[in-house]
Design a protein around this motif. Structure first.
Motif, PDB file in Angstrom:
ATOM      1  N   PRO A 302     -28.680  16.825  53.138  1.00 34.16           N
ATOM      2  CA  PRO A 302     -30.125  16.746  53.331  1.00 34.16           C
ATOM      3  C   PRO A 302     -30.769  18.129  53.420  1.00 34.16           C
ATOM      4  N   TYR A 303     -32.101  18.127  53.551  1.00 35.25           N
ATOM      5  CA  TYR A 303     -32.833  19.338  53.894  1.00 35.25           C
ATOM      6  C   TYR A 303     -32.915  19.414  55.416  1.00 35.25           C
ATOM      7  N   TYR A 304     -32.583  20.562  55.977  1.00 34.73           N
ATOM      8  CA  TYR A 304     -32.743  20.788  57.415  1.00 34.73           C
ATOM      9  C   TYR A 304     -33.989  21.640  57.623  1.00 34.73           C
ATOM     10  N   HIS A 305     -35.008  21.047  58.178  1.00 39.70           N
ATOM     11  CA  HIS A 305     -36.252  21.751  58.447  1.00 39.70           C
ATOM     12  C   HIS A 305     -36.149  22.333  59.848  1.00 39.70           C
ATOM     13  N   LEU A 306     -35.902  23.647  59.956  1.00 37.58           N
ATOM     14  CA  LEU A 306     -35.676  24.314  61.227  1.00 37.58           C
ATOM     15  C   LEU A 306     -37.011  24.760  61.814  1.00 37.58           C
ATOM     16  N   ILE A 307     -37.319  24.263  62.999  1.00 39.82           N
ATOM     17  CA  ILE A 307     -38.624  24.501  63.610  1.00 39.82           C
ATOM     18  C   ILE A 307     -38.443  25.216  64.942  1.00 39.82           C
ATOM     19  N   PRO A 308     -38.657  26.519  64.983  1.00 37.90           N
ATOM     20  CA  PRO A 308     -38.563  27.248  66.246  1.00 37.90           C
ATOM     21  C   PRO A 308     -39.628  26.747  67.227  1.00 37.90           C
ATOM     22  N   GLN A 309     -39.235  26.532  68.464  1.00 44.06           N
ATOM     23  CA  GLN A 309     -40.170  26.058  69.485  1.00 44.06           C
ATOM     24  C   GLN A 309     -40.707  27.232  70.289  1.00 44.06           C
TER      25      GLN A 309
END
Length: 311
Positions: A302-309
């Motif tokens: 899959p695509y891993y959408h990495l979202i820094p918090q």
């Protein structure tokens, strides 16, 4: 790839296609766009710390050990923004080795995604030539700044030279140099990884702007991928990089692997430092064994959408 329960609680399957569409600006009429990932192909991962990111990579089997063992299939990572922590905390707290690994493993996949878009365009051009589809050829010519008529053989020849990949080793080395390993002010404020200038009023004003060169700014981007994509368009269209495209075309014609180290020799006009800059690029490639990145391929999904918090 295995993913344990530690990160399963952080993974939220959601429709993030709007971020992951790699659509080509100005090509709507010809409908030259990559397929949109489906819901099942996209995994949203919220990141809170470096340690969490490192554990996530371990869960994917995306480790220095697997890389050193010759594994060249890597996950489709799409980092939403350069984390402020890279500048404020990680740069000071991590060892040089750990900082470099974090940088290359997180941002390196974006170079493969950008080259995947280019491959899609190459296929679109090939099909257009076969079908005498001048509309598609004209759209591609517009994006790649080829001003001759779409039915002119010179247009086809120039597009074939311009629509070609950039070696990931070269892109990753320049990205590291230009962004200070992701810790520069321009990276933190505008996802700017390659120090590209703009005169259109948009962007970040350098603290020591040289007024005799005009009111230039450093181009800012909504995502790091936007910066990678713009960099490749720059190399593939800019008059300063004709030698780069000529050398690459020769390598392709001879069926030679594209060498980032060799192609770096043509980029003396990328930086005012000229040959000193070239030597630095080549040193980064050599010291970090980046030539192996030119062998890497993205896993199917899959695509891993990495979202820094906390950004």
């Amino acid at each position: 790839m295995p993913r344990n329960s530690l990160f399963r609680s952080l993974v939220d399957r959601a429709r993030m296609a709007i971020v992951l569409i790699i659509a080509l600006p100005g090509l709507a009429k010809a409908d030259i766009t990559l397929p949109i990932p489906t819901d099942d192909d996209i995994i949203r991962v919220e990141l809170h710390s470096y340690e969490q990111l490192a554990s996530f990579f371990d869960d994917l089997g995306y480790t220095p050990e697997s890389w050193n063992a010759g594994e060249r299939i890597i996950p489709r990572l799409f980092l939403q923004t350069i984390p402020g922590q890279w500048r404020d905390e990680i740069a000071d707290q991590l060892t040089v080795t750990a900082k470099k690994r974090t940088f290359f493993r997180t941002l390196g996949p974006l170079t493969l995604l950008a080259n995947e878009e280019i491959a899609f365009q190459q296929k679109a051009l090939s099909d257009a030539i076969a079908n005498n589809d001048t509309a598609v050829i004209a759209e591609l010519a517009g994006q790649y700044r080829v001003n001759t008529a779409p039915d002119d053989p010179a247009t086809i020849a120039e597009l074939q030279k311009r629509i070609a990949p950039v070696p990931p080793s070269l892109a990753m080395a320049q990205m590291a140099i230009e962004s200070g390993w992701g810790t520069s002010r321009f990276a933190a404020e505008g996802n700017a990884l390659f120090g590209q200038w703009t005169y259109d009023g948009e962007g970040i004003t350098p603290e020591q702007q040289r007024s005799h060169l005009g009111d230039y700014k450093i181009a800012a981007f909504k995502t790091p991928f936007g910066s990678v994509r713009a960099y490749m368009i720059n190399l593939n269209t800019g008059s300063a990089y004709a030698e780069f495209r000529d050398m690459r075309a020769g390598m392709i014609k001879r069926n030679e692997p594209l060498s980032g180290t060799s192609l770096a020799e043509t980029l003396t006009r990328y930086s005012e430092r000229g040959n000193v800059y070239i030597k630095e690029i080549q040193a980064v490639i050599r010291q970090n064994n980046l030539a192996h990145a030119d062998e890497a391929v993205l896993e199917d999904n899959p695509y891993y959408h990495l979202i820094p918090q906390g950004e």
